[in-house]
Design a protein around this motif. Structure first.
Motif, short mmCIF file in Angstrom:
data_model
loop_
_atom_site.label_atom_id
_atom_site.label_comp_id
_atom_site.label_asym_id
_atom_site.label_seq_id
_atom_site.Cartn_x
_atom_site.Cartn_y
_atom_site.Cartn_z
N MET A 1 12.39 3.14 4.46
CA MET A 1 11.23 3.47 5.30
C MET A 1 10.80 2.20 6.01
O MET A 1 10.68 1.14 5.38
CB MET A 1 10.09 4.01 4.44
CG MET A 1 8.80 4.27 5.21
SD MET A 1 7.45 4.86 4.13
CE MET A 1 8.05 6.50 3.70
N GLY A 2 10.58 2.29 7.31
CA GLY A 2 10.16 1.11 8.06
C GLY A 2 9.16 1.45 9.12
O GLY A 2 9.11 2.57 9.64
N PHE A 3 8.35 0.44 9.48
CA PHE A 3 7.21 0.63 10.36
C PHE A 3 7.36 -0.23 11.61
O PHE A 3 7.67 -1.43 11.52
CB PHE A 3 5.92 0.24 9.62
CG PHE A 3 5.68 1.07 8.39
CD1 PHE A 3 4.83 2.16 8.43
CD2 PHE A 3 6.33 0.79 7.19
CE1 PHE A 3 4.63 2.95 7.30
CE2 PHE A 3 6.13 1.56 6.06
CZ PHE A 3 5.28 2.65 6.12
N SER A 4 7.12 0.37 12.77
CA SER A 4 7.11 -0.37 14.03
C SER A 4 8.40 -1.18 14.20
O SER A 4 9.49 -0.59 14.25
CB SER A 4 5.86 -1.25 14.09
OG SER A 4 5.65 -1.75 15.39
N HIS B 1 0.83 -1.20 0.00
CA HIS B 1 0.00 0.00 0.00
C HIS B 1 0.87 1.26 0.00
O HIS B 1 0.53 2.26 -0.64
CB HIS B 1 -0.94 0.02 1.21
CG HIS B 1 -1.94 -1.10 1.22
ND1 HIS B 1 -2.81 -1.30 2.27
CD2 HIS B 1 -2.19 -2.09 0.33
CE1 HIS B 1 -3.57 -2.36 2.01
NE2 HIS B 1 -3.20 -2.86 0.85
N ILE B 2 1.97 1.23 0.74
CA ILE B 2 2.89 2.36 0.76
C ILE B 2 3.56 2.52 -0.60
O ILE B 2 3.69 3.63 -1.13
CB ILE B 2 3.96 2.14 1.85
CG1 ILE B 2 3.31 1.92 3.23
CG2 ILE B 2 4.93 3.32 1.89
CD1 ILE B 2 2.48 3.06 3.74
N LEU C 1 2.11 10.73 4.32
CA LEU C 1 2.87 10.37 3.12
C LEU C 1 3.14 11.58 2.21
O LEU C 1 4.26 11.71 1.69
CB LEU C 1 2.16 9.25 2.36
CG LEU C 1 2.61 7.84 2.76
CD1 LEU C 1 1.64 6.80 2.24
CD2 LEU C 1 4.02 7.54 2.27
N PRO C 2 2.17 12.48 1.99
CA PRO C 2 2.52 13.69 1.22
C PRO C 2 3.62 14.51 1.89
O PRO C 2 4.46 15.10 1.20
CB PRO C 2 1.20 14.46 1.16
CG PRO C 2 0.15 13.40 1.31
CD PRO C 2 0.72 12.41 2.27
N GLY D 1 0.22 1.38 14.16
CA GLY D 1 0.02 0.57 12.97
C GLY D 1 -0.91 1.15 11.94
O GLY D 1 -1.53 0.40 11.18
N PHE D 2 -0.98 2.48 11.85
CA PHE D 2 -1.97 3.08 10.95
C PHE D 2 -1.54 3.08 9.48
O PHE D 2 -2.37 3.26 8.60
CB PHE D 2 -2.32 4.51 11.38
CG PHE D 2 -1.15 5.39 11.72
CD1 PHE D 2 -0.41 6.00 10.73
CD2 PHE D 2 -0.79 5.60 13.05
CE1 PHE D 2 0.67 6.82 11.04
CE2 PHE D 2 0.28 6.42 13.39
CZ PHE D 2 1.02 7.04 12.38
N GLY D 3 -0.27 2.86 9.20
CA GLY D 3 0.16 2.76 7.81
C GLY D 3 -0.24 3.98 7.00
O GLY D 3 -0.05 5.12 7.42
N ALA D 4 -0.83 3.74 5.83
CA ALA D 4 -1.26 4.84 4.94
C ALA D 4 -2.76 5.02 5.01
O ALA D 4 -3.42 5.18 3.99
CB ALA D 4 -0.83 4.55 3.51
N ARG D 5 -3.33 5.00 6.18
CA ARG D 5 -4.77 5.06 6.35
C ARG D 5 -5.36 6.33 5.73
O ARG D 5 -4.98 7.45 6.11
CB ARG D 5 -5.12 5.00 7.85
CG ARG D 5 -6.60 4.92 8.16
CD ARG D 5 -6.79 4.87 9.67
NE ARG D 5 -6.08 3.74 10.25
CZ ARG D 5 -5.71 3.69 11.53
NH1 ARG D 5 -5.96 4.70 12.34
NH2 ARG D 5 -5.08 2.63 12.00
N PRO D 6 -6.26 6.19 4.78
CA PRO D 6 -6.86 7.38 4.15
C PRO D 6 -7.69 8.17 5.17
O PRO D 6 -8.22 7.62 6.13
CB PRO D 6 -7.75 6.80 3.05
CG PRO D 6 -7.27 5.40 2.85
CD PRO D 6 -6.75 4.94 4.18
#
Length: 331
Positions: free
Chosen positions: A176-179, A117-118, A317-318, A302-307
């Motif tokens: 780029m990395g998450f958690s 998704h990212i 992300l922008p 853990g929201f990631g790229a949540r719209p």
């Protein structure tokens, strides 16, 4: 072996099958990494031979779908004995690349919402992406703290080694990395020259330093005063020693060679304390490393790229794309 982006994103089982095809037949993975052309969904094995040190050499890859929402995939994988990257080139590449490292508490790789998704968003900005499926400390390894950082270093070097095939400038590669993937990201940003593994081929002569790093709600400190509760049991099997805290907390390893860093965290994160991000930001400022920090009041973990309404790519992300442009990842 190439798979279409549609298959990778939509099929709940394709990654496990593709991984077995790409890495399970002896020299297939290194041959793949050296193939003449690049394609979306190409699987790039990290190592010429399966990495040593697995405590459970018969472990099998497991892929689970965690989403119950129609049309939204959120898969996770564990049992990774043959780490690899999935290449997702931009349709109109601008020469830049990002290594994307999913999170999952050192137990899973959540490769959809913190991976594909990212990549979809970054691809639209012309940034080619490589989603890392890395060895997990909780899968059982002789040196659990080092396996993830070793895979991240090797992945950066292989992206550079394959730069020409993917129309990339090898200097313009970020991470780029998450958690828990943020732990690998911050370690790469601060300890990119630390030898986490012995060189295996010519690619290991290349730099592992990212042009920039983006740890998103990262597990970062291993100091119990600030750390995510699962980090020390995962990496060390119990409470950390003073020496382990000093060695493995990226905020304690920031030097003038650290990569410029973009940080995101939610104040109401009840899993990974926001102090992880704040402490790293303070260390970067003290070392005069460019750093941009965004702390949101709400978002949890853990929201990631949540719209969000008015922001289909999510709020951060922008902001990252703007930071990446300022730091010359792309023009």
């Amino acid at each position: 072996m190439s798979l279409s982006r549609r298959d990778l994103v939509k099929s709940p089982l394709v990654l496990a099958g593709a991984s077995a095809i790409g890495l399970g037949v002896g020299a297939a993975a290194p041959a793949l990494a050296q193939s003449a052309s690049a394609g979306a969904g190409e699987i790039i094995g990290l190592w010429p031979r399966p990495p040593a040190g697995a405590l459970h050499p018969d472990m099998a890859e497991v892929v689970e779908q965690t989403s119950s929402s129609p049309g939204y995939s959120s898969r996770r994988m564990k049992g990774v004995s043959k780490p690899h990257m999935i290449a997702l080139p931009a349709a109109q590449p601008n020469g830049s690349a990002m290594l994307i490292i999913p999170g999952g508490g050192f137990e899973w790789n959540y490769f959809d919402h913190e991976g594909y998704h990212i990549a979809d968003v970054l691809n639209r900005a012309g940034i080619s992406c490589f989603v890392l499926i890395y060895r997990l400390a909780r899968d059982g390894w002789a040196d659990p703290a080092a396996v993830g950082p070793a895979d991240a270093q090797r992945a950066m070097r292989l992206i550079r080694a394959n730069a020409a095939r993917f129309q990339l400038d090898p200097e313009r590669v970020g991470v780029m990395g998450f958690s828990a993937g943020g732990f690998l990201t911050t370690t790469l940003a601060t300890r990119h020259s630390t030898p986490f593994y012995k060189p295996v081929d010519a690619a290991d002569q290349l730099s592992a330093r990212p042009l920039l790093a983006a740890p998103i709600y990262p597990v970062q400190s291993v100091d119990p005063a600030y750390a995510y509760g699962g980090v020390a049991p995962s990496l060390f099997g119990g409470p950390p020693t003073a020496a382990q805290i000093r060695e493995w907390s990226p905020d304690l390893n920031v030097t003038s060679a650290a990569a410029p860093t973009f940080l995101v965290h939610a104040e109401d994160d009840d899993l990974v304390p926001v102090a992880n991000t704040v402490r790293l930001r303070d260390a970067m400022v003290a070392a005069k490393i460019p750093v941009e920090t965004h702390l949101f009041a709400h978002g949890g973990h853990g929201f990631g790229a949540r719209p969000q309404p008015g922001s289909p790519d999510g709020p951060w992300l922008p902001l990252f794309i703007n930071f990446a442009r300022q730091e010359k990842l792309f023009a």
